[in-house]
Design a protein around this motif. Structure first.
Motif, PDB file in Angstrom:
ATOM      1  N   LEU A  57       0.854  -1.226  -0.051  1.00 37.62           N
ATOM      2  CA  LEU A  57      -0.241   0.026  -0.005  1.00 37.62           C
ATOM      3  C   LEU A  57       0.635   1.445  -0.093  1.00 37.62           C
ATOM      4  N   ALA A  58       0.455   2.135  -0.752  1.00 39.32           N
ATOM      5  CA  ALA A  58       0.975   3.485  -0.708  1.00 39.32           C
ATOM      6  C   ALA A  58       2.541   3.241  -1.199  1.00 39.32           C
ATOM      7  N   ALA A  59       2.683   2.791  -2.249  1.00 37.26           N
ATOM      8  CA  ALA A  59       3.998   2.152  -2.979  1.00 37.26           C
ATOM      9  C   ALA A  59       4.641   3.468  -3.302  1.00 37.26           C
ATOM     10  N   ASP A  60       6.178   3.546  -2.897  1.00 38.04           N
ATOM     11  CA  ASP A  60       6.974   4.728  -3.631  1.00 38.04           C
ATOM     12  C   ASP A  60       7.167   4.238  -4.959  1.00 38.04           C
ATOM     13  N   GLY A  61       7.868   5.127  -5.677  1.00 33.39           N
ATOM     14  CA  GLY A  61       8.162   4.913  -7.084  1.00 33.39           C
ATOM     15  C   GLY A  61       8.803   3.563  -7.468  1.00 33.39           C
ATOM     16  N   ASP A  62       9.899   3.428  -6.493  1.00 34.01           N
ATOM     17  CA  ASP A  62      10.944   2.420  -6.679  1.00 34.01           C
ATOM     18  C   ASP A  62      10.065   0.811  -6.827  1.00 34.01           C
ATOM     19  N   VAL A  63       9.088   0.776  -5.781  1.00 35.27           N
ATOM     20  CA  VAL A  63       8.314  -0.372  -5.098  1.00 35.27           C
ATOM     21  C   VAL A  63       7.317  -0.429  -6.103  1.00 35.27           C
ATOM     22  N   ALA A  64       6.756   0.623  -6.749  1.00 31.44           N
ATOM     23  CA  ALA A  64       5.705   0.653  -7.906  1.00 31.44           C
ATOM     24  C   ALA A  64       6.305   0.134  -9.121  1.00 31.44           C
ATOM     25  N   LYS A  65       7.427   0.544  -9.267  1.00 31.46           N
ATOM     26  CA  LYS A  65       8.066   0.127 -10.685  1.00 31.46           C
ATOM     27  C   LYS A  65       8.291  -1.547 -10.594  1.00 31.46           C
ATOM     28  N   ASP A  66       8.785  -1.812  -9.467  1.00 32.00           N
ATOM     29  CA  ASP A  66       9.129  -3.351  -9.278  1.00 32.00           C
ATOM     30  C   ASP A  66       7.789  -4.123  -9.254  1.00 32.00           C
ATOM     31  N   ARG A  67       6.648  -3.710  -8.900  1.00 28.12           N
ATOM     32  CA  ARG A  67       5.539  -4.415  -8.792  1.00 28.12           C
ATOM     33  C   ARG A  67       4.862  -4.290 -10.369  1.00 28.12           C
ATOM     34  N   LEU A  68       5.003  -3.253 -11.081  1.00 23.55           N
ATOM     35  CA  LEU A  68       4.471  -3.289 -12.640  1.00 23.55           C
ATOM     36  C   LEU A  68       5.442  -4.288 -13.264  1.00 23.55           C
ATOM     37  N   PHE A  69       6.898  -4.281 -13.058  1.00 28.44           N
ATOM     38  CA  PHE A  69       7.543  -5.068 -13.862  1.00 28.44           C
ATOM     39  C   PHE A  69       7.162  -6.532 -13.695  1.00 28.44           C
ATOM     40  N   GLU A  70       7.103  -6.913 -12.324  1.00 34.04           N
ATOM     41  CA  GLU A  70       6.526  -8.332 -11.963  1.00 34.04           C
ATOM     42  C   GLU A  70       5.264  -8.532 -12.400  1.00 34.04           C
ATOM     43  N   ALA A  71       4.342  -7.724 -12.279  1.00 28.57           N
ATOM     44  CA  ALA A  71       3.036  -8.023 -12.812  1.00 28.57           C
ATOM     45  C   ALA A  71       3.148  -8.445 -14.358  1.00 28.57           C
ATOM     46  N   ILE A  72       3.646  -7.560 -14.995  1.00 27.98           N
ATOM     47  CA  ILE A  72       3.729  -7.591 -16.622  1.00 27.98           C
ATOM     48  C   ILE A  72       4.436  -8.943 -16.818  1.00 27.98           C
ATOM     49  N   MET A  73       5.618  -9.176 -16.235  1.00 26.15           N
ATOM     50  CA  MET A  73       6.283 -10.596 -16.586  1.00 26.15           C
ATOM     51  C   MET A  73       5.582 -11.665 -16.214  1.00 26.15           C
ATOM     52  N   ALA A  74       4.792 -11.841 -15.146  1.00 23.62           N
ATOM     53  CA  ALA A  74       3.890 -12.564 -14.753  1.00 23.62           C
ATOM     54  C   ALA A  74       2.833 -13.104 -15.822  1.00 23.62           C
TER      55      ALA A  74
END
Length: 225
Positions: A91-108
């Motif tokens: 929750l309330a992810a900062d920019g780096d965490v949000a980028k990592d999550r988007l990266f992992e979601a798209i690769m998943a």
């Protein structure tokens, strides 16, 4: 360029999924994807899907009213597989965490689509020739999928600001999808590097607050009028 984190190797999962697909001809969505791969999108008819899945047309009609519905159902399965592969949403992810999550979601998502990669190549080539089916899929399938990718990073896809954010993420995703379709390496290094670069350039806008994105949206509307 930032170093791309190495993900879990999905090779065994992909192989298992491919073997499972070969034994799931009774499923209309899998039957549709197999027909697309072998004969192309225009060759897919409800009669052929019914025959391949062992269902009657009346049973098929109770679940799907158009071929586009089958595409949307496939997108929903990919969404479910993506979300199952991810951990809890920060929750309330900062920019780096949000980028990592988007990266992992798209690769998943790409991992979930790997068993049908050949069929997706055909769809990317042939769907633009069927504008009605393409429009239904973009709004009913891809739009919802992008909302779930945003949700995986605790980013809002609602309203005008969310729409701008979704459109930007969609451009990143579709551009990465084209790279993935030609990347047959085991570790998908070309795909991961491309996605990392695209996300790095887009994160300023993807994580901008609502008021800023809203102003940008109003400015775009004003310039278009």
């Amino acid at each position: 360029m930032a170093k791309v984190k190495r993900r879990r190797t999905p090779g065994k999962t992909r192989g298992a999924a491919a073997r499972a697909d070969a034994t799931m001809a009774s499923d209309p969505v899998d039957a549709m994807m197999q027909l697309v791969e072998s004969d192309g999108w225009r060759a897919v008819t409800f009669g052929r899907i019914a025959t391949a899945s062992g269902m009657s047309l009346s049973d098929l009609y109770s679940q799907y009213r158009s071929r586009s519905d089958l595409l949307v159902a496939y997108a929903a399965r990919v969404d479910a597989a993506m979300l199952a592969a991810l951990g809890p949403t920060p929750l309330a992810a900062d920019g780096d965490v949000a980028k990592d999550r988007l990266f992992e979601a798209i690769m998943a998502r790409l991992d979930a689509m790997a068993p049908h990669k050949a069929a997706i190549r055909v769809l990317m080539r042939e769907l633009p020739r069927d504008p009605a089916a393409l429009a239904c899929f973009l709004y009913g399938g891809l739009r919802r999928s992008l909302d779930w990718v945003l949700a995986a990073a605790d980013l809002d896809g609602a309203g005008l600001a969310g729409g701008l954010r979704r459109n930007l993420l969609g451009a990143v995703y579709l551009d990465t999808l084209r790279v993935w379709l030609r990347d047959d390496s085991e570790d998908l290094s070309e795909t991961m590097s491309h996605l990392d670069r695209r996300l790095s350039r887009a994160m300023r806008w993807l994580t901008a607050d609502r008021s800023f994105l809203r102003r940008r949206g109003h400015a775009a509307d004003a310039s278009a009028s």
